[in-house]
Design a protein around this motif. Sequence first.
Motif, mmCIF file in Angstrom:
data_model
loop_
_atom_site.group_PDB
_atom_site.id
_atom_site.type_symbol
_atom_site.label_atom_id
_atom_site.label_comp_id
_atom_site.label_asym_id
_atom_site.label_seq_id
_atom_site.Cartn_x
_atom_site.Cartn_y
_atom_site.Cartn_z
ATOM 1 N N LEU A 2 57.230 -4.290 -30.858
ATOM 2 C CA LEU A 2 56.348 -4.370 -29.695
ATOM 3 C C LEU A 2 56.055 -2.989 -29.114
ATOM 4 N N ILE A 3 57.060 -2.125 -29.112
ATOM 5 C CA ILE A 3 56.836 -0.759 -28.636
ATOM 6 C C ILE A 3 55.828 -0.061 -29.544
ATOM 7 N N ASP A 4 56.010 -0.197 -30.849
ATOM 8 C CA ASP A 4 55.055 0.398 -31.786
ATOM 9 C C ASP A 4 53.652 -0.144 -31.540
ATOM 10 N N ARG A 5 53.551 -1.435 -31.303
ATOM 11 C CA ARG A 5 52.235 -2.058 -31.055
ATOM 12 C C ARG A 5 51.588 -1.458 -29.808
ATOM 13 N N GLU A 11 46.603 4.324 -28.643
ATOM 14 C CA GLU A 11 45.804 5.198 -29.509
ATOM 15 C C GLU A 11 44.458 4.550 -29.824
ATOM 16 N N VAL A 12 44.456 3.262 -30.107
ATOM 17 C CA VAL A 12 43.207 2.535 -30.377
ATOM 18 C C VAL A 12 42.278 2.630 -29.162
ATOM 19 N N ASP A 13 42.839 2.449 -27.970
ATOM 20 C CA ASP A 13 42.029 2.518 -26.748
ATOM 21 C C ASP A 13 41.416 3.902 -26.552
ATOM 22 N N ARG A 14 42.121 4.933 -26.984
ATOM 23 C CA ARG A 14 41.585 6.296 -26.863
ATOM 24 C C ARG A 14 40.326 6.483 -27.700
ATOM 25 N N TYR A 15 40.272 5.838 -28.866
ATOM 26 C CA TYR A 15 39.154 6.036 -29.784
ATOM 27 C C TYR A 15 38.157 4.884 -29.772
ATOM 28 N N ALA A 16 38.462 3.828 -29.069
ATOM 29 C CA ALA A 16 37.569 2.688 -28.834
ATOM 30 C C ALA A 16 36.740 2.271 -30.055
ATOM 31 N N PRO A 17 37.400 1.643 -31.044
ATOM 32 C CA PRO A 17 36.626 1.126 -32.180
ATOM 33 C C PRO A 17 35.719 -0.007 -31.696
ATOM 34 N N PRO A 18 34.729 -0.380 -32.504
ATOM 35 C CA PRO A 18 33.828 -1.461 -32.085
ATOM 36 C C PRO A 18 34.588 -2.748 -31.792
ATOM 37 N N ASP A 67 43.447 -3.225 -36.875
ATOM 38 C CA ASP A 67 43.039 -3.199 -38.288
ATOM 39 C C ASP A 67 41.872 -2.244 -38.504
ATOM 40 N N VAL A 68 40.845 -2.346 -37.641
ATOM 41 C CA VAL A 68 39.660 -1.486 -37.771
ATOM 42 C C VAL A 68 40.058 -0.023 -37.602
#
Length: 145
Positions: A2-5, A11-18, A67-68
């Motif tokens: 959960l910590i890793d998630r 990190e995902v939020d920083r780069y905001a994938p579609p 995943d994206v």
Amino acid sequence: RLIDRILILDEVDRYAPPEPHANDIRLRVDRIRSRFGSHEAFTSAMKMLGTDEATVIQWARNELRIDVYLNQRFASVVEPTGEDLERYLREVDAAAERSGRTLADDEVQRLARERAVAERRQALIREWIEGLRRRASISYTQADH
């Protein structure tokens, strides 16, 4: 995990994938739901965890976003070395032999390369997550029982 998630999602939020398509989210939720065998078992598990369907939907959405992101970030995985490829060729050949299947040489080559690339990609992701952990301020406390 959960910590890793959480670190990965930061990190995902920083780069905001579609944003994932609603149908993809629904399919992911359906896959989660199917692990429980029945609607009642799924509902019971949610109740036991103190969660609801909205949380499961959010979980599925975030899984798709992760995943994206990972596919974008680690798309250009380093090609396997000749040594790695040889090892995988032997493994694929041995597995085919044990199962009684005969594979064409090009099929063996393709499978071996896919395995080598997948292993290298997983190793890169593990290293990246370890880097996220090192940069984060994580405190572990023992829960009182």
